[in-house]
Design an enzyme around this catalytic site. Sequence first.
Site, mmCIF file in Angstrom:
data_model
loop_
_atom_site.group_PDB
_atom_site.id
_atom_site.type_symbol
_atom_site.label_atom_id
_atom_site.label_comp_id
_atom_site.label_asym_id
_atom_site.label_seq_id
_atom_site.Cartn_x
_atom_site.Cartn_y
_atom_site.Cartn_z
ATOM 1 N N CYS A 99 7.287 7.758 9.168
ATOM 2 C CA CYS A 99 7.797 8.986 9.664
ATOM 3 C C CYS A 99 7.758 10.139 11.083
ATOM 4 O O CYS A 99 8.105 10.068 11.291
ATOM 5 C CB CYS A 99 7.726 9.627 8.518
ATOM 6 S SG CYS A 99 6.245 9.713 7.803
HETATM 7 N N1 LIG Z 1 6.744 8.965 1.806
HETATM 8 C C1 LIG Z 1 7.177 8.641 3.039
HETATM 9 O O1 LIG Z 1 7.585 9.837 3.089
HETATM 10 C C2 LIG Z 1 6.743 7.534 3.669
HETATM 11 C C3 LIG Z 1 7.745 7.822 5.129
HETATM 12 C C4 LIG Z 1 7.464 6.431 5.646
HETATM 13 C C5 LIG Z 1 6.779 5.048 4.991
HETATM 14 N N2 LIG Z 1 6.157 5.553 4.114
HETATM 15 C C6 LIG Z 1 5.953 4.128 3.261
HETATM 16 O O2 LIG Z 1 6.050 3.824 2.380
HETATM 17 C C7 LIG Z 1 5.608 3.164 1.502
HETATM 18 C C8 LIG Z 1 5.537 3.766 -0.115
HETATM 19 O O3 LIG Z 1 5.846 5.417 -0.198
HETATM 20 P P1 LIG Z 1 5.697 6.342 -0.810
HETATM 21 O O4 LIG Z 1 5.411 7.733 -0.124
HETATM 22 O O5 LIG Z 1 6.716 5.739 -2.034
HETATM 23 O O6 LIG Z 1 4.214 5.925 -2.107
HETATM 24 P P2 LIG Z 1 4.494 6.486 -4.056
HETATM 25 O O7 LIG Z 1 5.702 7.262 -3.572
HETATM 26 O O8 LIG Z 1 2.651 6.425 -3.697
HETATM 27 O O9 LIG Z 1 4.610 5.307 -4.462
HETATM 28 C C9 LIG Z 1 3.984 3.928 -4.229
HETATM 29 C C10 LIG Z 1 4.637 2.823 -5.450
HETATM 30 O O10 LIG Z 1 4.027 1.647 -5.126
HETATM 31 C C11 LIG Z 1 3.515 1.115 -6.004
HETATM 32 N N3 LIG Z 1 1.791 0.875 -6.823
HETATM 33 C C12 LIG Z 1 0.984 1.344 -6.192
HETATM 34 N N4 LIG Z 1 0.239 0.651 -5.977
HETATM 35 C C13 LIG Z 1 0.601 -0.439 -5.968
HETATM 36 C C14 LIG Z 1 -0.139 -2.160 -6.182
HETATM 37 N N5 LIG Z 1 -1.426 -2.074 -5.963
HETATM 38 N N6 LIG Z 1 0.438 -3.154 -6.734
HETATM 39 C C15 LIG Z 1 1.601 -2.850 -6.892
HETATM 40 N N7 LIG Z 1 2.727 -1.174 -7.022
HETATM 41 C C16 LIG Z 1 2.040 -0.409 -6.469
HETATM 42 C C17 LIG Z 1 3.163 2.810 -7.060
HETATM 43 O O11 LIG Z 1 4.017 1.684 -8.587
HETATM 44 P P3 LIG Z 1 3.098 3.288 -9.416
HETATM 45 O O12 LIG Z 1 4.337 3.692 -9.533
HETATM 46 O O13 LIG Z 1 3.267 1.661 -10.522
HETATM 47 O O14 LIG Z 1 1.827 3.350 -9.188
HETATM 48 C C18 LIG Z 1 5.087 3.330 -6.421
HETATM 49 O O15 LIG Z 1 5.807 2.819 -6.860
HETATM 50 C C19 LIG Z 1 4.146 3.072 1.531
HETATM 51 O O16 LIG Z 1 3.081 2.291 2.310
HETATM 52 C C20 LIG Z 1 4.299 4.398 3.027
HETATM 53 O O17 LIG Z 1 3.053 4.739 3.288
HETATM 54 C C21 LIG Z 1 6.015 6.550 3.119
#
Ligand SMILES: NC(=O)c1ccc[n+]([C@@H]2O[C@H](COP(=O)([O-])OP(=O)(O)OC[C@H]3O[C@@H](n4cnc5c(N)ncnc54)[C@H](OP(=O)(O)O)[C@@H]3O)[C@@H](O)[C@H]2O)c1
Length: 360
Positions: free
Chosen positions: A155
């Site tokens: 982001c």
């Molecule tokens: N948030 C942002 O603004 C943003 C922006 C750009 C890119 N990203 C990227 O997008 C990705 C997701 O981000 P997010 O913000 O959605 O994160 P998040 O809210 O922490 O969600 C992570 C997801 O991954 C699952 N998960 C975590 N560890 C896992 C594992 N070892 N095996 C399988 N599933 C697993 C979690 O499932 P559970 O719920 O079951 O734990 C949850 O569904 C990340 O790589 C992040 O860097 C995020």
Amino acid sequence: MSNPHGVAGPARTPVAVLSGTGYGGMELLRLLHAHLSFELVEVTARTGLGQRVCDLFPQLPGVTLPLTERVECAELVFVALPDDAAVAVVPELLVAGRRVVDLSAGFRLREPALYPEWYGYEHPAPALLEMAVYGLPELHRAALKDATLVACPGCYPTAALLALAPALAKGLIEPDIVVDAKSGLSGAGRGLSLGTHYAEANEDVAAYGLPGHRHWPEMLQELADLLPQPSAASREGDEESRIRLTFTPHLVPMTRGILATCYADLRAGIKADVVRAIYTAYYASEPFVHVIGQPPHTKHASGTNHAYVYPTVDPRTDRLVVLAVIDNLGKGAAGQAIQCANVMTGLPETLGLDAAGLYP
Ligand SMILES: NC(=O)c1ccc[n+]([C@@H]2O[C@H](COP(=O)([O-])OP(=O)(O)OC[C@H]3O[C@@H](n4cnc5c(N)ncnc54)[C@H](OP(=O)(O)O)[C@@H]3O)[C@@H](O)[C@H]2O)c1
């Protein structure tokens, strides 16, 4: 086949979200449910297996699919996992013939040696780093059309790159750049941590990730690609060493949004009217990047895939000050991923992404 609104139409591409219980995954579900040409067929999760998405997340009443463990039939998979989990699963998705749009940092860096240094692990599939296309359509549209693996930008890099691309590509600035950026708390994901705890984050603003945030090498890689080709007298193939980049991220107590304020010295003789004309022309045909005449607010982009860019010049220092705002979950994550998928599948780039901002 009918679309989510019950209107008959052509066959849609079956897509999956892996996984649907994080912030990025949920935003994908919100947008994909209303998409006319992608059919959401699978949503995976670790927790809540077998339960319907709408029962777990009432804000998604139309998503009645149950959460499953694996992707079985989708042709295109949106991966919204932490980067270490993504790099473990993406190779098998590709071997199964699926196209992948990955939101994580797992495939963004072209140089494998940067992963131990910045992410703390040896990359398990370094060959895939060569084939991954960096998913910023404004810079890599042509390569996205045939991509099988897309690495969506972080982001902060999305905001900073959109802010700086015209200035670097058109040679307006010296390549000594400061990016000072602020993010809302959803940028840290849904998992709990002390730093995002209400009592710690509310009414507080602080920098973090110093002296080097993980988005620094990613920004540097893409900023270097924007530099005009070096003259014959300069060293070739070493663009990154031609850029000095300082990046400081801050966490602010809001839910969504990124504001990046970028500074660089203008090259001699370049004036504010030239800067503005070049920025306006550079983004004239971009549907999601708007060059505006006032400092943008994060709320302008909230809930959307739009980016607002405001270039201005400090006449006392001859310095370019350019601001960009995005929604970190929109253009910074899920919206951008769908924009990339639209390009990959030959659809109009704005399909499913033309919502206006949620304001105030
Ligand atoms: N948030 C942002 O603004 C943003 C922006 C750009 C890119 N990203 C990227 O997008 C990705 C997701 O981000 P997010 O913000 O959605 O994160 P998040 O809210 O922490 O969600 C992570 C997801 O991954 C699952 N998960 C975590 N560890 C896992 C594992 N070892 N095996 C399988 N599933 C697993 C979690 O499932 P559970 O719920 O079951 O734990 C949850 O569904 C990340 O790589 C992040 O860097 C995020």
